[in-house]
Enzyme design. Structure first.
Site, PDB file in Angstrom:
ATOM      1  N   ASP A 336       9.788 -53.723   2.175  1.00  0.00           N
ATOM      2  CA  ASP A 336      11.028 -53.425   2.923  1.00  0.00           C
ATOM      3  C   ASP A 336      12.094 -53.830   1.478  1.00  0.00           C
ATOM      4  OD1 ASP A 336       9.949 -54.149   4.737  1.00  0.00           O
ATOM      5  OD2 ASP A 336      10.566 -56.557   4.372  1.00  0.00           O
ATOM      6  N   LYS A 459      26.267 -49.930  18.615  1.00  0.00           N
ATOM      7  CA  LYS A 459      26.152 -50.150  16.775  1.00  0.00           C
ATOM      8  C   LYS A 459      25.509 -49.740  16.667  1.00  0.00           C
ATOM      9  CE  LYS A 459      25.863 -54.723  14.812  1.00  0.00           C
ATOM     10  NZ  LYS A 459      25.174 -55.196  15.143  1.00  0.00           N
TER      11      LYS A 459
HETATM   12  P1  ATP Z   1      14.146 -52.692   5.734  1.00  0.00           P
HETATM   13  O1  ATP Z   1      13.242 -51.757   6.437  1.00  0.00           O
HETATM   14  O2  ATP Z   1      14.459 -52.399   3.918  1.00  0.00           O
HETATM   15  O3  ATP Z   1      14.681 -54.053   6.159  1.00  0.00           O
HETATM   16  P2  ATP Z   1      16.242 -52.023   7.709  1.00  0.00           P
HETATM   17  O4  ATP Z   1      16.945 -53.184   7.820  1.00  0.00           O
HETATM   18  O5  ATP Z   1      18.107 -50.999   7.198  1.00  0.00           O
HETATM   19  O6  ATP Z   1      15.824 -52.043   5.923  1.00  0.00           O
HETATM   20  P3  ATP Z   1      16.086 -51.900   9.676  1.00  0.00           P
HETATM   21  O7  ATP Z   1      16.411 -53.437   9.945  1.00  0.00           O
HETATM   22  O8  ATP Z   1      14.942 -51.163  10.610  1.00  0.00           O
HETATM   23  O9  ATP Z   1      15.598 -51.869   8.682  1.00  0.00           O
HETATM   24  O10 ATP Z   1      17.543 -51.372  10.255  1.00  0.00           O
HETATM   25  C1  ATP Z   1      17.995 -49.707  10.665  1.00  0.00           C
HETATM   26  C2  ATP Z   1      18.679 -49.053  10.334  1.00  0.00           C
HETATM   27  O11 ATP Z   1      19.510 -50.103  11.636  1.00  0.00           O
HETATM   28  C3  ATP Z   1      19.488 -49.708   9.409  1.00  0.00           C
HETATM   29  O12 ATP Z   1      20.115 -48.671   8.311  1.00  0.00           O
HETATM   30  C4  ATP Z   1      21.300 -49.804  10.282  1.00  0.00           C
HETATM   31  O13 ATP Z   1      21.546 -48.579   9.918  1.00  0.00           O
HETATM   32  C5  ATP Z   1      21.274 -50.280  11.645  1.00  0.00           C
HETATM   33  N1  ATP Z   1      21.351 -51.467  11.750  1.00  0.00           N
HETATM   34  C6  ATP Z   1      20.336 -52.895  11.014  1.00  0.00           C
HETATM   35  N2  ATP Z   1      20.688 -54.367  11.315  1.00  0.00           N
HETATM   36  C7  ATP Z   1      21.263 -53.559  12.778  1.00  0.00           C
HETATM   37  C8  ATP Z   1      22.201 -54.481  13.909  1.00  0.00           C
HETATM   38  N3  ATP Z   1      22.331 -55.444  13.790  1.00  0.00           N
HETATM   39  N4  ATP Z   1      22.562 -53.987  14.898  1.00  0.00           N
HETATM   40  C9  ATP Z   1      22.417 -52.574  14.854  1.00  0.00           C
HETATM   41  N5  ATP Z   1      22.386 -52.067  14.126  1.00  0.00           N
HETATM   42  C10 ATP Z   1      21.899 -52.285  12.891  1.00  0.00           C
END
Ligand code: ATP
Length: 929
Positions: A336, A459
């Site tokens: 990740d 959000k």
């Molecule tokens: P990785 O997969 O590398 O850990 P990541 O943390 O960006 O990356 P996800 O956690 O799947 O992956 O998040 C995907 C997207 O969702 C983010 O790019 C962001 O735009 C949105 N996001 C992440 N955390 C939150 C949250 N707590 N609330 C709302 N949206 C979020």
């Protein structure tokens, strides 16, 4: 406090639950906790019963090889009783001594290995969040008591049996108790009846929260929990052998079989030459036991355990010894981005609101370098409200009195931003419900009541939130979000992403009163767009070097992230994973693939995408991935016979972690579910740690090879005297007790020292070892038997004849086995083998690198090994005990000079061999991988 059963407690309303368990929503006080700990004991299960130490020690005397030794000792005593062989009782005693030494050694090694593995488990103490004294605190799970107010988040393991008083979108996996793996909904409302494990307002220790979050009051801990009742029935934990350990068992059996054949041949030759039945039988058995690598399995187990300890010191916690070896074969790491390649310490740097880019610097807001006053910022209040309320992070007071936000780093960054800029001051809205964040939807929504209105805040990723918006908020009014406006917002999001920012879009809407059930269809539409937030999450400092190391080591690194493609690419460039210029022309290699594209690919297409067409070609970057995409990529890679290591932290990552050859969970940000499924846990959540662990994994395998080469090499000078004796009229140059003294005495500590070699600098300059590669391959056998072993034979037997000739003996003269000259000459052979092995330990430290380049003191255990070996040699040569047990005799000092010269010769010959081998290898073309 009266003890309440699950059936009684599930009937109460949440407010009554607190009263019934004499606690309150503020949690217990420190005094309450102390009293209840004394009354109920710690929240832990009784240590599982293990096989007692004494019976484990006894086992060392009864395995196959030990039994062989018992038979040999018995035969020796029998021969002595029948007056059939000279000094046979001494040999019998020597073999008994060997059985004992061997058993003690093996037992200590196994015990040490087990302790090492157990100590690793304590490195990651299990924690739980509770309310105590009105404060949210994290405590050790063992400190939980009945009445504690427990806070449960997605992915956590439930630490005790509790009655829920609050549940938001909560689903649990009760399979550890019921075997039923279907997620079960959990609620806080009273229930009148049912089977305790199915009652939806109860959660049980050992089960996991699959989604949502909640709060509950603990009503049973430790052995009183449902899980405790089952655990009581469990007795011992069975752990199987790892593939490498199984291979060692096979190697031991092969070598034992070969020795058996050799022993039989020698027995036949002995009888044929008129040595007598008993003498020939004893020597035959002597050959067998001398060549069988008795201590191999415990030494390998210890080498694996020491490897996992070294990994833990480098912050990689291995859960099964088998993973130590698999790590060394890793060919692809799927990682990740957030928290593994980056620090997961987010900071809000920029906002896009009201058509303006606003920068946050040192607790002030600026737009185009103009300071924005607090009064001016008030016009963006809806955006700030959304940042604070659509948020599950909490502000807690640290021991130094300062406040700190805890929770998901994305959300803590929003809360810290609001606190820094003094935007937290409004009376909080009352949270009425939540659609939790989900990596598939990439957004979350919360519902609030305040000022006579029901408000929903959303959000998430801009592509996920913007399609739900129909209007936008500006400082003066709410206007329609036209197509052009929408494009403008998305373009701004891309600009932020290109600058390596993680971007969130925020939106809100007023919800009609009477919305009972919060679901996506009723709330997530017709939203008003409020603004974008850009957060910086810098890469870990060590990552660029780790990526370079992976490249040298032939390990591919594939980024699989949920984040925006441009953010992913920007970070990939920062850490050296992607080149500066990226070709995206149609039909050419496209480096950034999105989750939506993956859905349209067949497995074949995906396989082609994942197959590098030329060495050094950059691997694709996978962005906007959902956990199911990650799972697919892992499966396809595995189908391509790659050895895949995968990182993950959430509940949804569990299938990919399980499918991978090495599932890696984050120790800090990872959920209990991910940690439970993974085979390795990163204590510092850092990608660079994976690379260190791979390096240690490679070192463990080569170390085991090193000590096997070392041990096998000395078998040649041990067996050759017997062959010479059998095939010619040469006197027997070495006695059976002397062979045993080498194998189970002088060789032991240096062999262990080789098992503890630190990884050498060049171990990551070679491609990964194929998983099918045997431990005992042709190269090892030729080096041990055909090269080092033969030189050792020349040193030992050369010394034997040199000494005999120096004392006037001539070829063909019969030698009495009790004559002082014969005893002295065999002692020279024994000393020759020990001297040669002392040089050999340096030769075996690497099969490629010169011993002179490794540094004489880089492994202090080698020095200890040489000291122990030399001391033992002197004791056995010059002490009466040595003379009695081994039939040795004191030697004049001069004879050590040719032996030492011979040993130095062995080292130099090996150096020459490495030099020539290295040159030849350098001339060979590198095979394309
Ligand atoms: P990785 O997969 O590398 O850990 P990541 O943390 O960006 O990356 P996800 O956690 O799947 O992956 O998040 C995907 C997207 O969702 C983010 O790019 C962001 O735009 C949105 N996001 C992440 N955390 C939150 C949250 N707590 N609330 C709302 N949206 C979020």
């Amino acid at each position: 406090m009266p003890e309440l059963s699950a059936l009684e407690i599930c009937r109460l309303a949440p407010s009554q639950v607190y009263r019934a368990l004499t606690t309150s929503p503020q949690g217990l006080s420190a005094d309450d906790v102390r009293r209840r700990t004394i009354r109920d004991g710690p929240n832990s299960l009784q240590a599982l019963r293990r096989t007692p130490l004494i019976s484990r020690f006894a086992r060392q005397f009864t395995h196959f090889l030990a039994l062989l030794l018992w038979v040999a000792a018995g035969l020796a005593f029998l021969a002595d009783a029948l007056h059939e062989g000279q000094g046979m009782a001494t040999l019998g005693w020597a073999i008994l001594g060997v059985i004992l030494i061997n058993a003690v050694f093996a037992f200590l090694q196994e015990y040490k290995a087990e302790r090492a593995v157990q100590a690793l488990r304590n490195l990651l103490p299990a924690k739980a969040w509770v309310m105590r004294d009105g404060q949210q605190q994290q405590i050790a799970r063992s400190e939980l008591v009945p009445g504690d107010v427990l806070i449960l988040e997605e992915g956590e393991q439930v630490p005790a049996d509790a009655r829920l008083t609050e549940a938001v979108g909560m689903r649990v996996d009760n399979s550890s108790l019921t075997g039923e793996s279907k997620p079960q909904r959990r609620i806080a409302e009273p229930i009148t009846d049912g089977h305790p494990l199915d009652i939806p307002n109860l959660v049980f220790a050992g089960t996991t929260v699959l989604s949502g979050h909640g709060q509950g009051v603990v009503f049973a801990t430790g052995l009183k929990t449902e899980f405790g009742k089952i655990a009581r029935l469990t007795t011992t934990v069975q752990t199987g052998l790892s593939p490498l350990q199984q291979e060692i068992v096979k190697v031991t059996h092969v070598v034992a079989g070969l020795s058996l054949v050799m022993g039989l041949i020698f027995f036949t030759i002995g009888v044929g030459m008129g040595l007598g039945f008993w003498t020939s039988a004893i020597f035959g058995i002597g050959i067998i036991v001398a060549n069988v690598p008795e201590g191999l399995l415990p030494t390998v187990t210890l080498a694996l355990a020491m490897g996992s300890q070294r990994m833990a010191a480098r912050k990689a916690l291995i859960k099964h010894l088998a993973s130590v070896e698999t790590l060394g074969c890793t060919t692809v790491i799927c990682t990740d981005k957030t928290g593994t390649l980056t620090e997961n310490r987010m900071r809000v740097d920029k906002l896009y609101v009201d058509d303006l880019v606003v920068e946050s610097r040192e607790s002030c807001l600026f737009t185009r370098n103009r300071l924005i006053s607090a009064a001016e910022a008030e016009r963006w209040r809806p955006l700030f409200d959304a940042m604070v309320h659509c948020n599950n992070a909490k502000r807690t007071r640290r021991p130094d009195g300062r406040s700190q936000a805890t929770g998901d780093p994305t959300e803590t960054a929003l809360l810290e931003f609001a606190a820094d800029h003094g935007l937290l001051h409004r009376p909080p809205l009352r949270r009425m419900g939540e659609l939790p964040f989900d990596a598939d939807r990439k957004r979350m929504t919360t519902l609030h009541w305040g000022e006579g209105r029901l408000l929903a805040f959303t959000k998430g990723a801009p592509e996920s939130v913007l399609p739900l918006c129909t209007r936008q908020q500006s400082s003066s009014a709410v206007t329609e979000l036209t197509l052009d406006e929408r494009k403008k917002v998305l373009a701004q999001g891309q600009v932020f992403a290109q600058q390596a920012y993680r971007v969130l879009a925020l939106a809100m809407r007023e919800v009609e009163r009477g919305v009972e059930e919060l679901d996506a269809d009723t709330v997530e539409h017709g939203l008003t767009f409020l603004g974008l937030v850009a957060m910086m999450d810098p890469p870990h400092r060590e990552v660029p070097d780790a990526i370079t190391t992976c490249r040298r080591a032939g390990i591919r690194v594939i980024m699989i992230t949920g984040d925006h493609p441009l953010t992913a690419l920007a970070i990939a460039r920062k850490i050296g994973l992607a080149q500066e210029s990226v070709v995206t022309a149609p039909g050419r290699f496209v480096p950034v693939i999105e989750g939506s594209q993956i859905d349209t690919f067949s497995d074949d297409q995906l396989r082609r995408l994942l197959t590098p067409t030329s060495p050094g070609e950059p691997d694709p970057i996978f962005a906007r991935m959902a956990p199911r995409h990650k799972m697919r990529i892992v499966s396809v890679l595995k189908g391509m016979r790659e050895v895949v290591a995968v990182t993950g932290d959430g509940v949804n990552d569990a299938p990919a972690l399980k499918t991978a050859d090495i599932g890696i969970a984050m120790g800090v940000a990872g959920t209990d579910v991910a940690k439970e499924t993974a085979s390795m846990i990163l204590l510092d959540d850092n990608f660079a740690t994976i690379v260190s662990a791979i390096e240690e994994g490679r070192a463990v395998f080569t170390n085991i090879r090193k000590f096997i080469t070392y041990v096998l090499a000395s078998n040649v000078p041990e067996v050759m005297p017997y062959l010479a004796f059998g095939l010619s009229s040469a006197p027997l140059a070495l006695t059976v007790p002397q062979i045993l003294a080498v194998d189970l005495g002088t060789d032991m500590v240096p062999a262990l020292a080789l098992a503890a070699e630190p990884p050498h600098g060049n171990i990551m300059d070679e491609p990964p070892r194929p998983r099918t590669e045997r431990l005992l391959n042709r190269e090892v056998l030729v080096r041990a038997y055909g090269f080092l072993g033969l030189i050792e034979t020349a040193i030992a037997m050369g010394g034997f004849f040199l000494y005999l000739h120096s004392q006037g003996w001539t070829w063909g003269t019969p030698l009495d086995w009790n004559a002082p000259l014969y005893k002295e000459a065999t002692t020279v052979t024994f000393a020759g083998i020990v001297a040669a092995q002392a040089a050999n330990v340096f030769a075996c430290r690497s099969d490629r690198t010169s011993a002179f380049r490794l540094g004489w003191f880089s492994n202090p255990l080698i020095v200890v090994g040489i000291v122990v070996e030399s001391t033992l040699l002197l004791i056995l040569t010059y002490s009466p005990v040595g003379h009695w047990v081994l039939g040795t005799a004191s030697l004049p000092a001069w004879i050590f000079i040719p032996l030492i010269v011979g040993a130095i010769g062995l080292l130099l010959a090996d150096e020459l061999h490495k030099l020539v081998g290295g040159r030849l290898k350098a001339r060979q073309p590198v095979p394309a991988k």
